[in-house]
Design a protein around this motif. Sequence first.
Motif, PDB file in Angstrom:
ATOM      1  N   THR A 170     -36.928  56.239 -35.246  1.00 56.23           N
ATOM      2  CA  THR A 170     -35.649  55.367 -34.517  1.00 56.23           C
ATOM      3  C   THR A 170     -35.348  54.558 -33.514  1.00 56.23           C
ATOM      4  O   THR A 170     -34.228  55.459 -32.980  1.00 56.23           O
ATOM      5  N   GLN A 171     -35.335  53.098 -34.129  1.00 58.00           N
ATOM      6  CA  GLN A 171     -34.384  52.484 -32.804  1.00 58.00           C
ATOM      7  C   GLN A 171     -32.955  51.998 -32.755  1.00 58.00           C
ATOM      8  O   GLN A 171     -32.786  51.095 -32.024  1.00 58.00           O
ATOM      9  N   THR A 172     -32.401  52.244 -34.126  1.00 63.61           N
ATOM     10  CA  THR A 172     -30.870  51.498 -34.218  1.00 63.61           C
ATOM     11  C   THR A 172     -29.882  52.545 -35.228  1.00 63.61           C
ATOM     12  O   THR A 172     -30.790  53.331 -35.911  1.00 63.61           O
ATOM     13  N   LEU A 173     -29.359  52.673 -35.347  1.00 60.49           N
ATOM     14  CA  LEU A 173     -28.227  53.445 -35.775  1.00 60.49           C
ATOM     15  C   LEU A 173     -28.582  53.847 -37.297  1.00 60.49           C
ATOM     16  O   LEU A 173     -29.327  53.790 -38.568  1.00 60.49           O
TER      17      LEU A 173
ATOM     18  N   MET B 143     -35.282  59.639 -32.415  1.00 62.74           N
ATOM     19  CA  MET B 143     -34.692  58.724 -31.751  1.00 62.74           C
ATOM     20  C   MET B 143     -34.935  58.248 -30.256  1.00 62.74           C
ATOM     21  O   MET B 143     -35.479  59.096 -29.850  1.00 62.74           O
ATOM     22  N   SER B 144     -34.731  56.824 -30.444  1.00 60.81           N
ATOM     23  CA  SER B 144     -34.264  56.493 -29.179  1.00 60.81           C
ATOM     24  C   SER B 144     -33.074  56.893 -28.362  1.00 60.81           C
ATOM     25  O   SER B 144     -32.175  57.171 -28.831  1.00 60.81           O
TER      26      SER B 144
ATOM     27  N   ARG C 220     -30.748  55.803 -26.192  1.00 55.36           N
ATOM     28  CA  ARG C 220     -29.791  54.983 -26.990  1.00 55.36           C
ATOM     29  C   ARG C 220     -28.889  54.885 -28.178  1.00 55.36           C
ATOM     30  O   ARG C 220     -28.024  55.148 -28.841  1.00 55.36           O
ATOM     31  N   THR C 221     -29.925  55.238 -29.524  1.00 53.95           N
ATOM     32  CA  THR C 221     -29.467  55.255 -30.743  1.00 53.95           C
ATOM     33  C   THR C 221     -29.512  56.917 -30.934  1.00 53.95           C
ATOM     34  O   THR C 221     -27.468  57.105 -31.643  1.00 53.95           O
TER      35      THR C 221
ATOM     36  N   ASP D 280     -25.305  56.967 -29.111  1.00 58.40           N
ATOM     37  CA  ASP D 280     -24.408  55.315 -30.366  1.00 58.40           C
ATOM     38  C   ASP D 280     -24.532  56.380 -31.055  1.00 58.40           C
ATOM     39  O   ASP D 280     -23.058  56.945 -31.409  1.00 58.40           O
TER      40      ASP D 280
END
Length: 275
Positions: free
Chosen positions: A147-150, A188-189, A191-192, A195
């Motif tokens: 999971t690299q993005t929201l 999740m990453s 950063r994700t 966020d």
Amino acid sequence: MELFDLLKALILGFVEGMTEFAPVSSTGHLIIVDDMWLKTSEFLGKPSANSFKIFIQLGSILAVIVVFWKRLFSLVGLYKLKDTTTGSKLKLTHVIVGLIPAGVLGVLFEDFIDEHLFRTETVLIGLVIGAILMIVADKFGPKKPKTQTLDQITYKQAFTVGLVQCLSLWPGFSRSGATISGGVLFGMSHRTAADFTFIMAVPIMFGASFLSLLKNWEDINPSDTSFYVVGFISAFVFALISIKFFLKLIEHVKLTPFAIYRLVLAAVLFVIYVL
């Protein structure tokens, strides 16, 4: 309200804004700074002093809205984001699912938390246990998170992060520290996870602030309005600075440096209060 008292509001706003979204526990830092040096309960009264610490979170919330306004407005249909390449999309229901666990427990145990856990001693415990969780997340989280993005967050991930967020009801644990750690552990990453933490912060912090103000409204003296306003503005300005800085930092340093800071701070507090 004297100028020196307003300076205390400015300092507490600074502490709130700079620590709310870093995984170091803003509530813990506010309690420590206030109990050890500023002692606002002596002139505001304990109920009003506690409400102030909650109220200035609204300044931090406003900063999140300013930074994430496109994403937040898209969740309620007021802004259309560009189509994602994954074919999925973060929805308001993801956020609601993530909020349910801590929201329910927060309502059930609000009085207990306010009366018994807002102390430096309990913050010390939260700092240590939260630091351990953050180190565990860095060590055992997937090296290549899927999971690299929201927009790739699943409902299962949202709910499990919400469960971990319940730990942050203990002052000193850190809501962002708990949720980011939970996100990382569940794929999740960094950063994700950060966020998603910030986006979930808007409704849960607004709700907590509203309920606290409603509960303690009669204990707030109108003459203290300037104290509240200064704290709010200070928290907003410094939260804006800290959010943008933290989002860049978390991608590079992860959680462990923050965990080390928490352990050092806990050790200092132990020496001061126990030895």
